[in-house]
Scaffold this motif. Structure first.
Motif, PDB file in Angstrom:
ATOM      1  N   THR A   6       0.838  -1.191   0.000  1.00 59.97           N
ATOM      2  CA  THR A   6       0.000   0.000   0.000  1.00 59.97           C
ATOM      3  C   THR A   6       0.872   1.239   0.000  1.00 59.97           C
ATOM      4  O   THR A   6       1.967   1.238   0.550  1.00 59.97           O
ATOM      5  CB  THR A   6      -0.930   0.032   1.220  1.00 59.97           C
ATOM      6  OG1 THR A   6      -0.147  -0.030   2.405  1.00 59.97           O
ATOM      7  CG2 THR A   6      -1.903  -1.128   1.212  1.00 59.97           C
ATOM      8  N   CYS A   7       0.349   2.276  -0.630  1.00 54.54           N
ATOM      9  CA  CYS A   7       1.052   3.551  -0.651  1.00 54.54           C
ATOM     10  C   CYS A   7       0.277   4.539   0.218  1.00 54.54           C
ATOM     11  O   CYS A   7      -0.879   4.849  -0.066  1.00 54.54           O
ATOM     12  CB  CYS A   7       1.143   4.067  -2.085  1.00 54.54           C
ATOM     13  SG  CYS A   7       1.902   5.688  -2.196  1.00 54.54           S
ATOM     14  N   ASP A   8       0.918   5.012   1.264  1.00 55.72           N
ATOM     15  CA  ASP A   8       0.255   5.947   2.164  1.00 55.72           C
ATOM     16  C   ASP A   8      -0.020   7.282   1.490  1.00 55.72           C
ATOM     17  O   ASP A   8      -0.889   8.033   1.902  1.00 55.72           O
ATOM     18  CB  ASP A   8       1.124   6.182   3.404  1.00 55.72           C
ATOM     19  CG  ASP A   8       1.190   4.945   4.281  1.00 55.72           C
ATOM     20  OD1 ASP A   8       0.270   4.117   4.200  1.00 55.72           O
ATOM     21  OD2 ASP A   8       2.157   4.817   5.037  1.00 55.72           O
ATOM     22  N   THR A   9       0.729   7.577   0.453  1.00 53.62           N
ATOM     23  CA  THR A   9       0.619   8.885  -0.193  1.00 53.62           C
ATOM     24  C   THR A   9      -0.639   8.998  -1.048  1.00 53.62           C
ATOM     25  O   THR A   9      -1.336   9.998  -1.000  1.00 53.62           O
ATOM     26  CB  THR A   9       1.859   9.144  -1.058  1.00 53.62           C
ATOM     27  OG1 THR A   9       3.011   9.045  -0.228  1.00 53.62           O
ATOM     28  CG2 THR A   9       1.806  10.516  -1.697  1.00 53.62           C
ATOM     29  N   CYS A  10      -0.928   7.966  -1.820  1.00 55.90           N
ATOM     30  CA  CYS A  10      -2.035   8.075  -2.776  1.00 55.90           C
ATOM     31  C   CYS A  10      -3.068   6.974  -2.608  1.00 55.90           C
ATOM     32  O   CYS A  10      -4.090   6.989  -3.283  1.00 55.90           O
ATOM     33  CB  CYS A  10      -1.497   8.071  -4.207  1.00 55.90           C
ATOM     34  SG  CYS A  10      -0.854   6.480  -4.740  1.00 55.90           S
ATOM     35  N   GLY A  11      -2.820   6.019  -1.734  1.00 59.09           N
ATOM     36  CA  GLY A  11      -3.796   4.975  -1.515  1.00 59.09           C
ATOM     37  C   GLY A  11      -3.676   3.813  -2.481  1.00 59.09           C
ATOM     38  O   GLY A  11      -4.474   2.882  -2.441  1.00 59.09           O
ATOM     39  N   TRP A  12      -2.684   3.823  -3.332  1.00 58.11           N
ATOM     40  CA  TRP A  12      -2.433   2.722  -4.258  1.00 58.11           C
ATOM     41  C   TRP A  12      -2.186   1.446  -3.468  1.00 58.11           C
ATOM     42  O   TRP A  12      -1.572   1.458  -2.410  1.00 58.11           O
ATOM     43  CB  TRP A  12      -1.222   3.099  -5.097  1.00 58.11           C
ATOM     44  CG  TRP A  12      -0.638   1.995  -5.945  1.00 58.11           C
ATOM     45  CD1 TRP A  12      -0.980   1.685  -7.215  1.00 58.11           C
ATOM     46  CD2 TRP A  12       0.436   1.104  -5.581  1.00 58.11           C
ATOM     47  NE1 TRP A  12      -0.178   0.642  -7.655  1.00 58.11           N
ATOM     48  CE2 TRP A  12       0.684   0.277  -6.684  1.00 58.11           C
ATOM     49  CE3 TRP A  12       1.197   0.935  -4.417  1.00 58.11           C
ATOM     50  CZ2 TRP A  12       1.669  -0.709  -6.666  1.00 58.11           C
ATOM     51  CZ3 TRP A  12       2.173  -0.048  -4.392  1.00 58.11           C
ATOM     52  CH2 TRP A  12       2.395  -0.854  -5.517  1.00 58.11           C
ATOM     53  N   SER A  13      -2.686   0.368  -3.994  1.00 59.33           N
ATOM     54  CA  SER A  13      -2.414  -0.907  -3.335  1.00 59.33           C
ATOM     55  C   SER A  13      -2.294  -1.992  -4.391  1.00 59.33           C
ATOM     56  O   SER A  13      -2.855  -1.905  -5.483  1.00 59.33           O
ATOM     57  CB  SER A  13      -3.514  -1.261  -2.342  1.00 59.33           C
ATOM     58  OG  SER A  13      -4.715  -1.527  -3.013  1.00 59.33           O
ATOM     59  N   GLU A  26       8.728   0.622  -8.261  1.00 59.48           N
ATOM     60  CA  GLU A  26       8.169   1.017  -9.549  1.00 59.48           C
ATOM     61  C   GLU A  26       7.055   2.029  -9.369  1.00 59.48           C
ATOM     62  O   GLU A  26       6.962   3.017 -10.095  1.00 59.48           O
ATOM     63  CB  GLU A  26       7.608  -0.206 -10.277  1.00 59.48           C
ATOM     64  CG  GLU A  26       8.665  -1.089 -10.889  1.00 59.48           C
ATOM     65  CD  GLU A  26       8.058  -2.288 -11.598  1.00 59.48           C
ATOM     66  OE1 GLU A  26       8.814  -3.037 -12.208  1.00 59.48           O
ATOM     67  OE2 GLU A  26       6.824  -2.477 -11.531  1.00 59.48           O
ATOM     68  N   HIS A  27       6.195   1.767  -8.391  1.00 61.33           N
ATOM     69  CA  HIS A  27       5.088   2.683  -8.141  1.00 61.33           C
ATOM     70  C   HIS A  27       5.603   4.057  -7.763  1.00 61.33           C
ATOM     71  O   HIS A  27       5.172   5.066  -8.313  1.00 61.33           O
ATOM     72  CB  HIS A  27       4.181   2.139  -7.027  1.00 61.33           C
ATOM     73  CG  HIS A  27       3.184   3.154  -6.564  1.00 61.33           C
ATOM     74  ND1 HIS A  27       2.044   3.466  -7.261  1.00 61.33           N
ATOM     75  CD2 HIS A  27       3.185   3.970  -5.477  1.00 61.33           C
ATOM     76  CE1 HIS A  27       1.391   4.428  -6.621  1.00 61.33           C
ATOM     77  NE2 HIS A  27       2.048   4.757  -5.533  1.00 61.33           N
ATOM     78  N   LEU A  28       6.531   4.098  -6.835  1.00 64.91           N
ATOM     79  CA  LEU A  28       7.065   5.377  -6.377  1.00 64.91           C
ATOM     80  C   LEU A  28       7.740   6.125  -7.521  1.00 64.91           C
ATOM     81  O   LEU A  28       7.569   7.336  -7.669  1.00 64.91           O
ATOM     82  CB  LEU A  28       8.060   5.143  -5.237  1.00 64.91           C
ATOM     83  CG  LEU A  28       7.415   4.715  -3.923  1.00 64.91           C
ATOM     84  CD1 LEU A  28       8.496   4.291  -2.942  1.00 64.91           C
ATOM     85  CD2 LEU A  28       6.565   5.820  -3.334  1.00 64.91           C
ATOM     86  N   GLU A  31       4.752   7.085 -10.146  1.00 66.09           N
ATOM     87  CA  GLU A  31       3.664   7.959  -9.701  1.00 66.09           C
ATOM     88  C   GLU A  31       4.158   9.149  -8.895  1.00 66.09           C
ATOM     89  O   GLU A  31       3.493  10.171  -8.828  1.00 66.09           O
ATOM     90  CB  GLU A  31       2.667   7.153  -8.857  1.00 66.09           C
ATOM     91  CG  GLU A  31       2.059   5.974  -9.588  1.00 66.09           C
ATOM     92  CD  GLU A  31       1.242   6.420 -10.799  1.00 66.09           C
ATOM     93  OE1 GLU A  31       0.652   7.515 -10.769  1.00 66.09           O
ATOM     94  OE2 GLU A  31       1.200   5.662 -11.786  1.00 66.09           O
ATOM     95  N   HIS A  32       5.269   8.985  -8.248  1.00 65.87           N
ATOM     96  CA  HIS A  32       5.726  10.036  -7.331  1.00 65.87           C
ATOM     97  C   HIS A  32       7.133  10.520  -7.673  1.00 65.87           C
ATOM     98  O   HIS A  32       7.692  11.340  -6.954  1.00 65.87           O
ATOM     99  CB  HIS A  32       5.694   9.519  -5.893  1.00 65.87           C
ATOM    100  CG  HIS A  32       4.344   9.028  -5.475  1.00 65.87           C
ATOM    101  ND1 HIS A  32       3.240   9.841  -5.373  1.00 65.87           N
ATOM    102  CD2 HIS A  32       3.913   7.789  -5.144  1.00 65.87           C
ATOM    103  CE1 HIS A  32       2.194   9.111  -4.996  1.00 65.87           C
ATOM    104  NE2 HIS A  32       2.568   7.871  -4.853  1.00 65.87           N
ATOM    105  N   GLN A  33       7.698   9.988  -8.726  1.00 66.49           N
ATOM    106  CA  GLN A  33       9.033  10.386  -9.149  1.00 66.49           C
ATOM    107  C   GLN A  33       9.998  10.354  -7.966  1.00 66.49           C
ATOM    108  O   GLN A  33      10.835  11.227  -7.793  1.00 66.49           O
ATOM    109  CB  GLN A  33       9.010  11.781  -9.785  1.00 66.49           C
ATOM    110  CG  GLN A  33       8.325  11.796 -11.136  1.00 66.49           C
ATOM    111  CD  GLN A  33       6.811  11.781 -11.015  1.00 66.49           C
ATOM    112  OE1 GLN A  33       6.263  12.564 -10.255  1.00 66.49           O
ATOM    113  NE2 GLN A  33       6.148  10.907 -11.733  1.00 66.49           N
TER     114      GLN A  33
HETATM  115 ZN   LIG Z   1       1.466   6.294  -4.347  1.00 67.16          ZN
END
Ligand SMILES: [Zn+2]
Length: 44
Positions: A6-13, A26-28, A31-33
């Motif tokens: 899970t990503c606390d920043t955007c809620g991605w899971s 990869e997500h970071l 999505e968050h560079q």
């Molecule tokens: Zn995220």
């Protein structure tokens, strides 16, 4: 054996069976560079 990421920043899971740290990285990056702490466990 799956891990729920899970990503606390955007809620991605996401569920990742292998290399969960890589999926998170990869997500970071996408999505968050952002970069991930290199001290995270890295199974080669
Ligand atoms: Zn995220």
């Amino acid at each position: 054996m799956q891990r729920q990421l899970t990503c606390d920043t955007c809620g991605w899971s996401r569920k990742a069976q292998f290399l969960p740290w890589l999926k998170a990285e990869e997500h970071l990056a996408q999505e968050h560079q952002a970069t991930v702490d290199p001290s995270a466990p890295a199974a080669d």
